[in-house]
Design a protein around this motif. Structure first.
Motif, PDB file in Angstrom:
ATOM      1  N   ARG A  82      -7.536   1.985 -10.239  1.00 19.53           N
ATOM      2  CA  ARG A  82      -7.476   1.076  -9.088  1.00 19.53           C
ATOM      3  C   ARG A  82      -6.194   1.309  -8.311  1.00 19.53           C
ATOM      4  O   ARG A  82      -5.099   1.314  -8.881  1.00 19.53           O
ATOM      5  CB  ARG A  82      -7.528  -0.389  -9.543  1.00 19.53           C
ATOM      6  CG  ARG A  82      -8.901  -0.858  -9.960  1.00 19.53           C
ATOM      7  CD  ARG A  82      -8.959  -2.377  -9.987  1.00 19.53           C
ATOM      8  NE  ARG A  82      -7.927  -2.963 -10.836  1.00 19.53           N
ATOM      9  CZ  ARG A  82      -7.654  -4.267 -10.883  1.00 19.53           C
ATOM     10  NH1 ARG A  82      -8.330  -5.112 -10.109  1.00 19.53           N
ATOM     11  NH2 ARG A  82      -6.710  -4.731 -11.684  1.00 19.53           N
ATOM     12  N   LEU A  83      -6.358   1.503  -7.026  1.00 23.24           N
ATOM     13  CA  LEU A  83      -5.223   1.523  -6.118  1.00 23.24           C
ATOM     14  C   LEU A  83      -4.833   0.093  -5.763  1.00 23.24           C
ATOM     15  O   LEU A  83      -5.606  -0.848  -5.989  1.00 23.24           O
ATOM     16  CB  LEU A  83      -5.594   2.277  -4.834  1.00 23.24           C
ATOM     17  CG  LEU A  83      -5.985   3.750  -4.988  1.00 23.24           C
ATOM     18  CD1 LEU A  83      -6.617   4.246  -3.691  1.00 23.24           C
ATOM     19  CD2 LEU A  83      -4.783   4.599  -5.365  1.00 23.24           C
ATOM     20  N   ASN A  84      -3.659  -0.065  -5.174  1.00 19.73           N
ATOM     21  CA  ASN A  84      -3.314  -1.380  -4.624  1.00 19.73           C
ATOM     22  C   ASN A  84      -4.311  -1.791  -3.546  1.00 19.73           C
ATOM     23  O   ASN A  84      -4.660  -2.963  -3.422  1.00 19.73           O
ATOM     24  CB  ASN A  84      -1.894  -1.350  -4.059  1.00 19.73           C
ATOM     25  CG  ASN A  84      -0.843  -1.256  -5.148  1.00 19.73           C
ATOM     26  OD1 ASN A  84      -0.888  -1.987  -6.129  1.00 19.73           O
ATOM     27  ND2 ASN A  84       0.098  -0.347  -4.982  1.00 19.73           N
ATOM     28  N   TRP A  85      -4.761  -0.806  -2.767  1.00 13.89           N
ATOM     29  CA  TRP A  85      -5.755  -1.066  -1.719  1.00 13.89           C
ATOM     30  C   TRP A  85      -7.027  -1.659  -2.313  1.00 13.89           C
ATOM     31  O   TRP A  85      -7.674  -2.509  -1.693  1.00 13.89           O
ATOM     32  CB  TRP A  85      -6.048   0.240  -0.985  1.00 13.89           C
ATOM     33  CG  TRP A  85      -6.973   0.152   0.184  1.00 13.89           C
ATOM     34  CD1 TRP A  85      -6.687  -0.329   1.427  1.00 13.89           C
ATOM     35  CD2 TRP A  85      -8.329   0.606   0.236  1.00 13.89           C
ATOM     36  NE1 TRP A  85      -7.790  -0.206   2.261  1.00 13.89           N
ATOM     37  CE2 TRP A  85      -8.802   0.368   1.543  1.00 13.89           C
ATOM     38  CE3 TRP A  85      -9.185   1.203  -0.693  1.00 13.89           C
ATOM     39  CZ2 TRP A  85     -10.105   0.694   1.942  1.00 13.89           C
ATOM     40  CZ3 TRP A  85     -10.473   1.534  -0.297  1.00 13.89           C
ATOM     41  CH2 TRP A  85     -10.915   1.276   1.003  1.00 13.89           C
ATOM     42  N   ARG A  87      -7.214  -3.716  -4.599  1.00 15.75           N
ATOM     43  CA  ARG A  87      -6.955  -5.092  -5.019  1.00 15.75           C
ATOM     44  C   ARG A  87      -7.085  -6.093  -3.859  1.00 15.75           C
ATOM     45  O   ARG A  87      -6.895  -7.292  -4.061  1.00 15.75           O
ATOM     46  CB  ARG A  87      -5.567  -5.196  -5.643  1.00 15.75           C
ATOM     47  CG  ARG A  87      -5.372  -4.285  -6.839  1.00 15.75           C
ATOM     48  CD  ARG A  87      -3.938  -4.295  -7.355  1.00 15.75           C
ATOM     49  NE  ARG A  87      -3.682  -3.185  -8.263  1.00 15.75           N
ATOM     50  CZ  ARG A  87      -3.959  -3.191  -9.570  1.00 15.75           C
ATOM     51  NH1 ARG A  87      -4.481  -4.274 -10.118  1.00 15.75           N
ATOM     52  NH2 ARG A  87      -3.707  -2.136 -10.308  1.00 15.75           N
ATOM     53  N   ASP A 413      -0.334   3.190  -0.027  1.00 17.39           N
ATOM     54  CA  ASP A 413      -0.740   2.320  -1.129  1.00 17.39           C
ATOM     55  C   ASP A 413       0.468   1.674  -1.792  1.00 17.39           C
ATOM     56  O   ASP A 413       0.413   0.496  -2.188  1.00 17.39           O
ATOM     57  CB  ASP A 413      -1.542   3.128  -2.148  1.00 17.39           C
ATOM     58  CG  ASP A 413      -2.347   2.239  -3.070  1.00 17.39           C
ATOM     59  OD1 ASP A 413      -3.202   1.481  -2.563  1.00 17.39           O
ATOM     60  OD2 ASP A 413      -2.108   2.270  -4.295  1.00 17.39           O
ATOM     61  N   ASN A 414       1.567   2.408  -1.909  1.00 17.47           N
ATOM     62  CA  ASN A 414       2.793   1.811  -2.442  1.00 17.47           C
ATOM     63  C   ASN A 414       3.285   0.673  -1.552  1.00 17.47           C
ATOM     64  O   ASN A 414       3.768  -0.354  -2.038  1.00 17.47           O
ATOM     65  CB  ASN A 414       3.879   2.872  -2.569  1.00 17.47           C
ATOM     66  CG  ASN A 414       3.634   3.837  -3.712  1.00 17.47           C
ATOM     67  OD1 ASN A 414       2.859   3.557  -4.618  1.00 17.47           O
ATOM     68  ND2 ASN A 414       4.281   4.986  -3.668  1.00 17.47           N
ATOM     69  N   ILE A 416       1.418  -1.218   0.362  1.00 18.78           N
ATOM     70  CA  ILE A 416       0.519  -2.351   0.127  1.00 18.78           C
ATOM     71  C   ILE A 416       0.928  -3.072  -1.155  1.00 18.78           C
ATOM     72  O   ILE A 416       0.902  -4.309  -1.238  1.00 18.78           O
ATOM     73  CB  ILE A 416      -0.940  -1.887   0.066  1.00 18.78           C
ATOM     74  CG1 ILE A 416      -1.396  -1.393   1.452  1.00 18.78           C
ATOM     75  CG2 ILE A 416      -1.862  -3.002  -0.420  1.00 18.78           C
ATOM     76  CD1 ILE A 416      -2.765  -0.753   1.462  1.00 18.78           C
ATOM     77  N   GLY A 417       1.346  -2.308  -2.169  1.00 24.49           N
ATOM     78  CA  GLY A 417       1.841  -2.926  -3.399  1.00 24.49           C
ATOM     79  C   GLY A 417       3.063  -3.796  -3.163  1.00 24.49           C
ATOM     80  O   GLY A 417       3.200  -4.875  -3.745  1.00 24.49           O
ATOM     81  N   LEU A 420       1.798  -6.980  -1.652  1.00 21.93           N
ATOM     82  CA  LEU A 420       1.125  -7.817  -2.646  1.00 21.93           C
ATOM     83  C   LEU A 420       2.131  -8.567  -3.515  1.00 21.93           C
ATOM     84  O   LEU A 420       1.910  -9.734  -3.869  1.00 21.93           O
ATOM     85  CB  LEU A 420       0.206  -6.960  -3.522  1.00 21.93           C
ATOM     86  CG  LEU A 420      -1.087  -6.471  -2.868  1.00 21.93           C
ATOM     87  CD1 LEU A 420      -1.801  -5.462  -3.760  1.00 21.93           C
ATOM     88  CD2 LEU A 420      -2.009  -7.641  -2.555  1.00 21.93           C
ATOM     89  N   ARG A 421       3.222  -7.910  -3.858  1.00 18.86           N
ATOM     90  CA  ARG A 421       4.260  -8.604  -4.625  1.00 18.86           C
ATOM     91  C   ARG A 421       4.873  -9.743  -3.811  1.00 18.86           C
ATOM     92  O   ARG A 421       5.160 -10.816  -4.356  1.00 18.86           O
ATOM     93  CB  ARG A 421       5.338  -7.610  -5.074  1.00 18.86           C
ATOM     94  CG  ARG A 421       4.859  -6.633  -6.124  1.00 18.86           C
ATOM     95  CD  ARG A 421       6.007  -5.880  -6.769  1.00 18.86           C
ATOM     96  NE  ARG A 421       6.682  -4.977  -5.856  1.00 18.86           N
ATOM     97  CZ  ARG A 421       6.289  -3.732  -5.610  1.00 18.86           C
ATOM     98  NH1 ARG A 421       5.193  -3.250  -6.189  1.00 18.86           N
ATOM     99  NH2 ARG A 421       6.973  -2.962  -4.781  1.00 18.86           N
TER     100      ARG A 421
END
Length: 580
Positions: A82-85, A87, A413-414, A416-417, A420-421
Motif C-alpha cells: 500500500r502506498l500512502n496514496w 490510504r 507519495d512521501n 502525501i504521507g 497524512l501525519r
C-alpha cells in the motif's frame, strides 16, 4: 511540527462566523428551472450549502493516471503493498476536458482548478484565452471574486502557499497566483507570484518554494544556480539571470516585513530566501529552535526546474550519474536510488547539488502554514491553503523517462504521507489529489523470465532481471502501399536506465516473490488517461455523495472552496467565466 490546539470556544466561534457569512452571502451560479438540465449534483441545481471549514492541502501530481500509481506501487512496495496514496479512502473518477480541448492541459487545467470555470485549454493562464492571439480576458472565479481561489483566501487573511519541484511559475501552482496572456511569460508570472497582481494590492503568500531563480534577479545578475539543462535556450551552465528588467525580487522579498536584511532564519528574520540544501537545513533548524517561528519563505532551488527532465540516455551521456554506482545498479529498498541524477546539479561541489525533495518542501511548508494559521487574530482565518505540484511526474513522462517518473511518484507519495501525519493531529483538514492529464500514457509490461519453464515473471532469489527489449506497437504487415512491417514499429521497453538496460524488479508480493517488469510508452504527449481523484479528511466524503456521479476540474475548485469558506457553490453548467 507543532500540533494545532483549538479550544472548544474557538471552534464554536469559527463555525458561527463561517455560518453567518454563508447565510449572508449565499451565492447561486447559473441556476436552472429546466428539469431536463443535467447537473453533477443530481437533478436540478441547488443553492449554496453550508459545510464545515478547515485547511486545504491540494496535491497536483501532474500527468499521473492510475497506470503511474500502479507502476510506483509495484516498484516501491510490491503488488500487494500500500502506498500512502492508497490510504486516501474517498475516490472519484476525474474528467479533465477543457472548454475547447478533450484532453487536459497544464495551464488550462490549473486555471480551472483555481477559478472554477472551464476555460480555453491551450492559451489560458489565470485568464480565459490566449494572449498571444489577443483573445485573453480577465475573469471572475465561481464565487464571484475577481481572482483565483488562492488570491481570495490570502486576501481574506488565510495563510497560503505553493510548492513545486519545477519552476514556481509552472501552471499547476502559478495559475493560482498569476494572471497572464500566455504560459511562456515566465518573468511576469514569477513577478506576480512574488509581488502580486498589478494594481490588486494582493497579500503576500506565506510560502513559495520550487525552482526558477533565473527569473528573480535583475538582467545580467549572477545566480546561485547554473543552467545544467540548457533551459529556455540559455547557454549550458550559464549563471546569468533571464530577466530583461532591473527587478531584484529576492532582495525585495527579504526587505519586506520587519525589514531585517540578514536573511538568516536563525536570527528569526520574518522574510527569508533559501536557495541551497544548506540554507534549507538552516531554516529547519530555526523552526525547531522556535516553535512559534513562522517566516514567509521564498525557496529557489534551481535555475529553472529542480528535476532533470531529459531521457535516461541523454542524462547518462551528459554525465548525470553517480560515479560510485555501477551501470544498471539500483540502491537498496525502500529508496532504490537510481545511478542517474534525476534532481539537482550532478556535481557535489555545486550549490544546486542534493536539493530539497518535493516531500521535504511540503513538510516545511505545512509546518510554517500551520503556525501562521494558529497566529491569526480571527478564528475564521485559522486555517491554511497549500497547493503542491510535483511537476516532475509530468515532465519525466513527457520525456518517456521511466525511472524518473517512478521516483517522482515515490516523492509525491512521501509528501502525501507527510500530509497524512499532519491530518492525524489536525482533523479539520482536507487532503485532495487530482491530475489534469496522463503524461506519456505509460503502461506496465511484465515479460516472462528468459529460459525459465513454466513461463513466469518471478525471479528466483539472487537472480538478475532480463534486459529490457521491445514490444510490438502496430503489427500491420508491409504492403505495396509502403506500410511498415511489425518489426519497424516495435516500441522499446524502459528498464532502470532506459532502453536495453535491466528490467525493473518489484518488491515482494504476499508470497515473497519479486517479479520483473518494463515500462512501455505510446508517445510523449499528455493523454486523457484514467485519472482518479482521491481525498481524506474534512468534507472528503462528498466524493461518494455529492460528486459520486461526476467529478471534474471545476469540482476541484468547488471542493476546496467549500472547505475554506463553508459554501458549496453551484456547478456553472454550460457557462463560461464572467469577465471582470
Amino acid at each position: 511540527m507543532v500540533a494545532r490546539k483549538r479550544s472548544l470556544s474557538l471552534l464554536i466561534a469559527a463555525a458561527s462566523v463561517a455560518a453567518i457569512g454563508a447565510l449572508a452571502v449565499s451565492h447561486h451560479v447559473g441556476a436552472h428551472d429546466d428539469h431536463d438540465t443535467w447537473h453533477p449534483d443530481g437533478g436540478r441545481q441547488r443553492g449554496s450549502r453550508f459545510l464545515s471549514t478547515g485547511s486545504v492541502i491540494f496535491f497536483h501530481p501532474d500527468g499521473t493516471g492510475l497506470n503511474h500509481w500502479h507502476a510506483a506501487r509495484l516498484y516501491f512496495v510490491g503488488p500487494d503493498g500500500r502506498l500512502n496514496w492508497d490510504r486516501l479512502p474517498y475516490m472519484a473518477v476525474y474528467r479533465g476536458h477543457m472548454a475547447n480541448v478533450l484532453t487536459g492541459t497544464s495551464n488550462g487545467g490549473a486555471t480551472t482548478h483555481a477559478f472554477g470555470y472551464k476555460v480555453d485549454g491551450l492559451g489560458s493562464f489565470g485568464k480565459d484565452g490566449d494572449g498571444n492571439l489577443g483573445l485573453d480576458r480577465e475573469i471572475r472565479s465561481l464565487s464571484g471574486y475577481p481572482g483565483s481561489l488562492m488570491r481570495e483566501a490570502a486576501n481574506a487573511g488565510i495563510p497560503v502557499g505553493i510548492v513545486n519541484d519545477g519552476h514556481i511559475a509552472e501552471p499547476g501552482t502559478g495559475a493560482f497566483l498569476a494572471e497572464v496572456g500566455n504560459r511562456d511569460n515566465w518573468q511576469e508570472i514569477t513577478r506576480q507570484i512574488i509581488q502580486g497582481r498589478p494594481g490588486k494590492n494582493d497579500v503576500t503568500p506565506w510560502v513559495i518554494m520550487g525552482g526558477g531563480e533565473a527569473d528573480t534577479l535583475p538582467a545580467g545578475a549572477t545566480l546561485t544556480h547554473r543552467n545544467v539543462n540548457q533551459e529556455r535556450g540559455a547557454p549550458l551552465n550559464s549563471r546569468l539571470s533571464l530577466r530583461t528588467d532591473n527587478l531584484n525580487l529576492q532582495a525585495e522579498w527579504n526587505a519586506k516585513g520587519s525589514g531585517d536584511l540578514s536573511n538568516d532564519p536563525l536570527r528569526f528574520d520574518d522574510y527569508v530566501v533559501v536557495r541551497t540544501r544548506a540554507e534549507f537545513e538552516r531554516l529547519k533548524a530555526a523552526l525547531a529552535a522556535n516553535k512559534r517561528y513562522a517566516p514567509r519563505v521564498l525557496g529557489l532551488f534551481a535555475f529553472q526546474d529542480i528535476f532533470n527532465d531529459r531521457n535516461e540516455q541523454d542524462l547518462i551521456n551528459r554525465g548525470f550519474v553517480r560515479p560510485e554506482m555501477a551501470v544498471g545498479e539500483t540502491g537498496p529498498a525502500p529508496k532504490k536510488q537510481s545511478r542517474i541524477v534525476l534532481w539537482g546539479d550532478y556535481d557535489p561541489a555545486q550549490p544546486g547539488y542534493n536539493p530539497p525533495s518535493f516531500a521535504e518542501m511540503v513538510e516545511v511548508a505545512i509546518e510554517i502554514l500551520d503556525r501562521a494559521a494558529d497566529q491569526q487574530r480571527h478564528p475564521a482565518q485559522r486555517r491554511f491553503f497549500l497547493v503542491a505540484e510535483q511537476e516532475a511526474n509530468d515532465n519525466f513522462g513527457n520525456n518517456d523517462n521511466a525511472v524518473g517518473m517512478l521516483h517522482a511518484m515515490r516523492d509525491t507519495d512521501n509528501a502525501i504521507g507527510v500530509a497524512l501525519r499532519y491530518l492525524r493531529r489536525n482533523p479539520r483538514t482536507l487532503i485532495l489529489t487530482a491530475a489534469d492529464s496522463d503524461a506519456g500514457g505509460m503502461q506496465v509490461l511484465a515479460p516472462n523470465k528468459a529460459g525459465v519453464t513454466p513461463p513466469t515473471n518471478v525471479l528466483a532469489p539472487g537472480q538478475a532481471p532480463d534486459i529490457a527489449g521491445t514490444v510490438s506497437a502496430n503489427p500491420s504487415a508491409a504492403s505495396a502501399t509502403g506500410l511498415p512491417s511489425a518489426a519497424a514499429v516495435n516500441n522499446f521497453l524502459d528498464g532502470v536506465e532506459g532502453r536495453q538496460s535491466p528490467l525493473f524488479v518489484s518488491e515482494p508480493d504476499q508470497f515473497g516473490q519479486r517479479m520483473q517488469f518494463g515500462i512501455a510508452w505510446p508517445g510523449t504527449p499528455d493523454f486523457a488517461g484514467g485519472i482518479l481523484t482521491r481525498a481524506i479528511g474534512l468534507n472528503a466524503e462528498l466524493l461518494l455523495s455529492t460528486f459520486s456521479q461526476r467529478f471534474d476540474n471545476i469540482d476541484v475548485y468547488r471542493m476546496m472552496y467549500l472547505t475554506l469558506f463553508g459554501r458549496l457553490l453551484d456547478y456553472p453548467s454550460g457557462q463560461r467565466a464572467p469577465s471582470r
